[in-house]
Motif scaffolding. Structure first.
Motif, short mmCIF file in Angstrom:
data_model
loop_
_atom_site.label_atom_id
_atom_site.label_comp_id
_atom_site.label_asym_id
_atom_site.label_seq_id
_atom_site.Cartn_x
_atom_site.Cartn_y
_atom_site.Cartn_z
N MET A 137 0.83 -1.21 0.00
CA MET A 137 0.00 0.00 0.00
C MET A 137 0.87 1.26 0.00
N ASP A 138 2.00 1.20 0.70
CA ASP A 138 2.93 2.35 0.68
C ASP A 138 3.50 2.55 -0.71
N SER A 139 3.87 1.43 -1.36
CA SER A 139 4.42 1.54 -2.71
C SER A 139 3.35 2.03 -3.69
N LYS A 140 2.10 1.67 -3.41
CA LYS A 140 1.01 2.15 -4.26
C LYS A 140 0.86 3.67 -4.13
N LYS A 141 0.95 4.16 -2.91
CA LYS A 141 0.86 5.61 -2.69
C LYS A 141 2.00 6.34 -3.40
N ILE A 142 3.20 5.77 -3.28
CA ILE A 142 4.36 6.38 -3.94
C ILE A 142 4.18 6.35 -5.46
N TYR A 143 3.70 5.21 -5.95
CA TYR A 143 3.45 5.07 -7.39
C TYR A 143 2.45 6.10 -7.88
N LYS A 146 4.07 9.54 -7.84
CA LYS A 146 5.03 9.71 -8.95
C LYS A 146 4.30 9.88 -10.27
N CYS A 147 3.15 9.18 -10.40
CA CYS A 147 2.35 9.35 -11.62
C CYS A 147 1.80 10.77 -11.71
N ARG A 148 1.36 11.30 -10.58
CA ARG A 148 0.86 12.68 -10.58
C ARG A 148 1.98 13.67 -10.89
N GLU A 149 3.16 13.40 -10.36
CA GLU A 149 4.31 14.28 -10.64
C GLU A 149 4.69 14.22 -12.11
N LYS A 150 4.62 13.01 -12.71
CA LYS A 150 4.92 12.86 -14.14
C LYS A 150 3.91 13.64 -14.97
N ALA A 177 10.80 12.51 -14.07
CA ALA A 177 9.52 12.15 -13.46
C ALA A 177 8.97 10.86 -14.06
N LYS A 178 9.17 10.71 -15.37
CA LYS A 178 8.72 9.49 -16.04
C LYS A 178 9.47 8.28 -15.51
N GLN A 179 10.79 8.43 -15.34
CA GLN A 179 11.61 7.33 -14.82
C GLN A 179 11.20 6.98 -13.38
N ASN A 180 10.97 8.04 -12.61
CA ASN A 180 10.55 7.81 -11.21
C ASN A 180 9.21 7.06 -11.16
N ALA A 181 8.30 7.47 -12.05
CA ALA A 181 6.98 6.81 -12.08
C ALA A 181 7.11 5.37 -12.53
N GLU A 182 7.97 5.13 -13.51
CA GLU A 182 8.17 3.77 -13.98
C GLU A 182 8.81 2.88 -12.90
N ARG A 186 7.16 -0.29 -11.11
CA ARG A 186 7.83 -1.59 -11.04
C ARG A 186 7.84 -2.12 -9.60
N LEU A 187 8.17 -1.23 -8.65
CA LEU A 187 8.19 -1.66 -7.25
C LEU A 187 6.79 -2.02 -6.75
N TYR A 188 5.82 -1.23 -7.19
CA TYR A 188 4.44 -1.49 -6.79
C TYR A 188 3.96 -2.85 -7.31
N GLN A 189 4.22 -3.10 -8.61
CA GLN A 189 3.83 -4.39 -9.19
C GLN A 189 4.56 -5.56 -8.52
N GLN A 190 5.83 -5.33 -8.22
CA GLN A 190 6.61 -6.38 -7.56
C GLN A 190 6.04 -6.70 -6.18
N ASN A 191 5.66 -5.65 -5.46
CA ASN A 191 5.07 -5.84 -4.13
C ASN A 191 3.71 -6.52 -4.21
N VAL A 192 2.93 -6.18 -5.25
CA VAL A 192 1.63 -6.82 -5.43
C VAL A 192 1.81 -8.32 -5.69
N ILE A 193 2.80 -8.65 -6.54
CA ILE A 193 3.08 -10.06 -6.83
C ILE A 193 3.53 -10.80 -5.57
N THR A 194 4.44 -10.15 -4.82
CA THR A 194 4.91 -10.76 -3.57
C THR A 194 3.76 -10.97 -2.59
#
Length: 304
Positions: A137-143, A146-150, A177-182, A186-194
């Protein structure tokens, strides 16, 4: 009708909520407490039986009909003997109850040890799941941030497309910003999979725990039912034993012959078959001799 099982009815829609599991654990704890209460009940009843047995044994040693004789004495001796046997029967009953209480204690401890392993494993899984859920959930918030910043960076580029002075800098920010969002994606998806993998493992272990806990609950209910049944059988058997002991006394009393005991006493202690003679009245005077009378006195000779 299909049986209702723990594994089918103790879920919750919230991934980190453990209310279903906690409900089962509370039920198991209540069951464990019931085992302890029945165990203590049997121990207390055994203590009562033991105290009664000791009091009864002391009573059987007291003098009772010591001076009696013949058939009644024999019946009273049987009465005392069977009272003593009844006290021994109560002692045996007390020991049997303690043995059953010991079995219940061992059963309770065995279930406790078996549960402990499963609970520790499930607690570890719950903590891991909860930790990973928070991380996800934290990684989702960051994601999302970052999307809003992009998006904001892209909008700045579009708004300042004609500003050649700052456009290169804005492009650079947008690219970063695009790189940060990507990366956040990636971290968000990885955490969801985990989290999904942890969830799958938790689901399997939860089902296994439910099955194990349900089996324990069935064993506990059956064991308690049988333990109380055995307890009542012991009490019933003791009543039969007591009645058999007292029947011995009744049979002895049937042989008690009132007339025989009276005749036995007469033959043993008789002192004579003739009563004393009646005491007759004896007149004090009737036994005395009449007094000797003096000869009649002669008149003195006349003087001539």
């Amino acid at each position: 009708m299909k049986n209702k099982n723990f594994k089918d009815f103790f879920w919750n829609q919230d991934l980190i909520c453990t209310v279903g599991y906690d409900t089962i654990i509370q039920y198991l704890n209540d069951g464990k407490r019931t085992c302890k209460e029945v165990e203590e009940f049997m121990k207390a009843r055994a203590s009562i039986e033991e105290k009664y047995a000791k009091d009864l044994l002391g009573l059987s040693k007291k003098v009772c009909g010591h001076n009696e004789m013949n058939t009644l004495k024999r019946s009273l001796d049987v009465f005392k003997l069977q009272t003593e046997n009844a006290s021994l029967s109560h002692l045996q009953l007390a020991q049997s109850m303690r043995d059953e209480a010991k079995k219940l204690e061992e059963f309770r401890e065995k279930q406790k040890e078996a549960r402990k392993k499963v609970e520790q494993q499930m607690d570890a899984l719950h903590k891991h799941k909860s930790s990973q859920f928070k991380k996800t959930m934290d990684s989702k918030k960051i994601y999302e941030q970052k999307c809003r910043e992009k998006e904001e960076a892209d909008q700045n580029v579009n708004r300042n497309a004609n500003n050649t002075k700052h456009i290169e800098k804005l492009h650079s920010k947008a690219q970063q910003a695009k790189q940060n969002a990507e990366e956040a994606d990636r971290l968000y998806q990885q955490n969801v999979i985990t989290l999904g993998n942890i969830r799958d493992e938790w689901l399997k272990e939860h089902v296994k725990a439910c099955e194990m806990f349900e089996k324990q609950s069935m064993e506990r209910i059956n064991f308690l039912r049988n333990a109380v049944w055995t307890h009542l059988n012991q009490l019933s058997q003791h009543c039969v034993t007591s009645d058999e002991l007292y029947e011995e006394v009744r049979r002895s009393l049937e042989q008690c012959d009132v007339q025989e005991d009276i005749e036995h006493f007469v033959n043993l202690r008789r002192t004579g078959d003739k009563p004393p003679a009646a005491v007759k009245y004896e007149n004090f005077y009737s036994g005395q001799k009449p007094p000797t009378r003096a000869p009649p006195s002669q008149p003195p000779p006349s003087i001539r």
